[in-house]
Design a protein around this motif. Structure first.
Motif, mmCIF file in Angstrom:
data_model
loop_
_atom_site.group_PDB
_atom_site.id
_atom_site.type_symbol
_atom_site.label_atom_id
_atom_site.label_comp_id
_atom_site.label_asym_id
_atom_site.label_seq_id
_atom_site.Cartn_x
_atom_site.Cartn_y
_atom_site.Cartn_z
ATOM 1 N N ASN A 1 0.838 -1.281 0.052
ATOM 2 C CA ASN A 1 -0.053 0.039 0.053
ATOM 3 C C ASN A 1 0.806 1.106 0.022
ATOM 4 O O ASN A 1 1.485 1.417 0.987
ATOM 5 C CB ASN A 1 -0.983 -0.127 1.273
ATOM 6 C CG ASN A 1 -1.806 1.111 1.435
ATOM 7 O OD1 ASN A 1 -1.529 2.171 0.910
ATOM 8 N ND2 ASN A 1 -3.150 0.760 1.741
ATOM 9 N N TRP A 2 0.566 1.860 -1.087
ATOM 10 C CA TRP A 2 1.718 3.136 -1.186
ATOM 11 C C TRP A 2 1.537 4.368 -0.159
ATOM 12 O O TRP A 2 2.344 4.728 0.494
ATOM 13 C CB TRP A 2 1.630 3.940 -2.726
ATOM 14 C CG TRP A 2 2.515 4.987 -2.861
ATOM 15 C CD1 TRP A 2 3.762 4.990 -3.086
ATOM 16 C CD2 TRP A 2 2.143 6.390 -2.291
ATOM 17 N NE1 TRP A 2 4.220 6.350 -3.185
ATOM 18 C CE2 TRP A 2 3.458 7.175 -2.411
ATOM 19 C CE3 TRP A 2 1.059 7.057 -1.673
ATOM 20 C CZ2 TRP A 2 3.505 8.549 -2.485
ATOM 21 C CZ3 TRP A 2 1.150 8.250 -1.515
ATOM 22 C CH2 TRP A 2 2.333 9.057 -1.800
ATOM 23 N N ALA A 3 0.265 4.266 0.225
ATOM 24 C CA ALA A 3 -0.073 5.630 1.392
ATOM 25 C C ALA A 3 0.532 5.075 2.598
ATOM 26 O O ALA A 3 1.101 5.799 3.453
ATOM 27 C CB ALA A 3 -1.500 5.531 1.369
ATOM 28 N N VAL A 4 0.476 3.859 3.161
ATOM 29 C CA VAL A 4 1.044 3.359 4.477
ATOM 30 C C VAL A 4 2.543 3.644 4.188
ATOM 31 O O VAL A 4 3.146 4.055 5.172
ATOM 32 C CB VAL A 4 0.421 1.788 4.614
ATOM 33 C CG1 VAL A 4 1.409 1.412 5.728
ATOM 34 C CG2 VAL A 4 -1.001 1.852 4.847
ATOM 35 N N GLY A 5 3.254 2.944 3.160
ATOM 36 C CA GLY A 5 4.572 3.190 3.044
ATOM 37 C C GLY A 5 5.130 4.524 2.981
ATOM 38 O O GLY A 5 5.828 5.083 3.777
ATOM 39 N N HIS A 6 4.480 5.532 2.321
ATOM 40 C CA HIS A 6 4.705 6.819 2.291
ATOM 41 C C HIS A 6 4.216 7.629 3.812
ATOM 42 O O HIS A 6 5.032 8.307 4.215
ATOM 43 C CB HIS A 6 3.884 7.519 1.169
ATOM 44 C CG HIS A 6 4.184 8.867 1.058
ATOM 45 N ND1 HIS A 6 5.255 9.353 0.467
ATOM 46 C CD2 HIS A 6 3.577 10.250 1.328
ATOM 47 C CE1 HIS A 6 5.554 10.828 0.336
ATOM 48 N NE2 HIS A 6 4.427 11.263 1.007
ATOM 49 N N MET A 7 3.053 7.334 4.047
ATOM 50 C CA MET A 7 2.701 8.195 5.274
ATOM 51 C C MET A 7 3.190 7.734 6.582
ATOM 52 O O MET A 7 3.607 8.381 7.375
ATOM 53 C CB MET A 7 1.102 8.451 5.257
ATOM 54 C CG MET A 7 0.553 9.222 4.083
ATOM 55 S SD MET A 7 1.188 10.888 3.844
ATOM 56 C CE MET A 7 0.702 11.676 5.191
ATOM 57 N N THR A 8 3.136 6.312 6.910
ATOM 58 C CA THR A 8 3.435 5.781 8.034
ATOM 59 C C THR A 8 5.050 5.530 7.839
ATOM 60 O O THR A 8 5.695 6.051 9.083
ATOM 61 C CB THR A 8 2.534 4.553 8.208
ATOM 62 O OG1 THR A 8 0.977 4.774 8.064
ATOM 63 C CG2 THR A 8 2.885 3.853 9.672
ATOM 64 N N GLY B 1 7.549 5.862 5.717
ATOM 65 C CA GLY B 1 8.102 6.802 5.075
ATOM 66 C C GLY B 1 8.483 8.212 6.316
ATOM 67 O O GLY B 1 9.665 8.469 6.366
ATOM 68 N N SER B 2 7.575 8.523 6.908
ATOM 69 C CA SER B 2 7.997 9.638 7.896
ATOM 70 C C SER B 2 8.433 9.022 9.092
ATOM 71 O O SER B 2 9.299 9.671 9.834
ATOM 72 C CB SER B 2 6.552 10.298 8.239
ATOM 73 O OG SER B 2 5.581 9.470 8.759
ATOM 74 N N THR B 3 7.937 7.965 9.432
ATOM 75 C CA THR B 3 8.712 7.135 10.627
ATOM 76 C C THR B 3 10.171 7.057 10.757
ATOM 77 O O THR B 3 10.865 7.271 11.342
ATOM 78 C CB THR B 3 7.815 5.886 11.021
ATOM 79 O OG1 THR B 3 6.476 6.317 11.374
ATOM 80 C CG2 THR B 3 8.687 5.418 12.355
ATOM 81 N N TYR B 4 10.460 6.529 9.638
ATOM 82 C CA TYR B 4 12.008 5.962 9.312
ATOM 83 C C TYR B 4 12.683 6.830 8.481
ATOM 84 O O TYR B 4 13.694 6.686 7.907
ATOM 85 C CB TYR B 4 11.986 4.558 8.481
ATOM 86 C CG TYR B 4 11.433 3.602 9.663
ATOM 87 C CD1 TYR B 4 12.452 2.962 10.372
ATOM 88 C CD2 TYR B 4 10.425 3.014 9.356
ATOM 89 C CE1 TYR B 4 11.891 1.739 11.239
ATOM 90 C CE2 TYR B 4 9.829 2.161 10.287
ATOM 91 C CZ TYR B 4 10.898 1.501 11.280
ATOM 92 O OH TYR B 4 10.446 0.456 12.152
#
Length: 194
Positions: free
Chosen positions: A106-113, A115-118
């Motif tokens: 899921n791109w959005a989970v990868g980007h928003m969750t 991506g910002s966390t890591y």
């Protein structure tokens, strides 16, 4: 001597990367019969002292090759397989960033969750990999991509791994890249990733 840092992201990027490192090692072994650490080998590998891990200069004999790479995956399965396989000595634990749950393609989970966390951890690993180069030529990105355009950076990508790395690519474009240092992406097909 110029070097490239390979950034492997997600299941697809790490599977392609595993194959890339295997082929690179085979090619260097076939054509570098004298086992000297030269510019060709130094493009993608560091030669380190097997006793203390310090970097050895070009021109000497190959002792222990370490990939110029950063491996990122939010589901640790593929990276764990790499570390248990024949390429386990090519990577150091400081080059890896994994999580256990995954982004479920899921791109959005990868980007928003993720991506910002890591973000800071990924940027730090990229910075450290770049600092180990004498003359960094490029970041070579291996990840799954689809056909969706992200407006912020005008990049085509749709997979979860693309979402994770999107923020880092924008950072590289804005902070690191010059006209001679471009971010390169591999175009993959669905069958390559399976």
């Amino acid at each position: 001597m110029t070097q490239a840092v390979v950034v492997q992201v997600g299941q697809c990027g790490n599977q392609i990367g595993c194959r890339f490192w295997d082929l690179a090692l085979r090619e260097y072994a076939q054509f570098n019969k004298s086992a000297l650490y030269d510019d060709a080998v130094g493009t993608f590998f560091r030669n380190v002292d097997s006793s203390d891990g310090t970097h050895l200069a070009a021109g000497g004999r190959i002792q222990l090759l370490k990939a110029r790479a950063v491996l990122v995956d939010m589901e640790e399965g593929v990276v764990s397989e790499i570390l248990q396989g024949p390429l386990r000595d090519v990577f150091h634990s400081t080059q890896l960033l994994t999580d256990v749950s995954g982004a479920g393609n899921n791109w959005a989970v990868g980007h928003m969750t993720y991506g910002s966390t890591y973000r800071e951890k990924i940027v730090d690993k990229l910075r450290k990999a770049a600092e180990q180069c004498d003359c960094l030529q490029s970041f070579f990105l291996l990840n799954s991509m689809g056909g969706v355009k992200i407006r912020r950076c005008s990049r085509p990508c749709s997979s979860a791994s693309a979402g994770v790395v999107d923020l880092q690519l924008c950072f590289l474009d804005e902070s690191v890249c010059t006209p001679s240092l471009a971010v390169r992406r591999s175009l993959t097909t669905k069958t390559t990733c399976q």
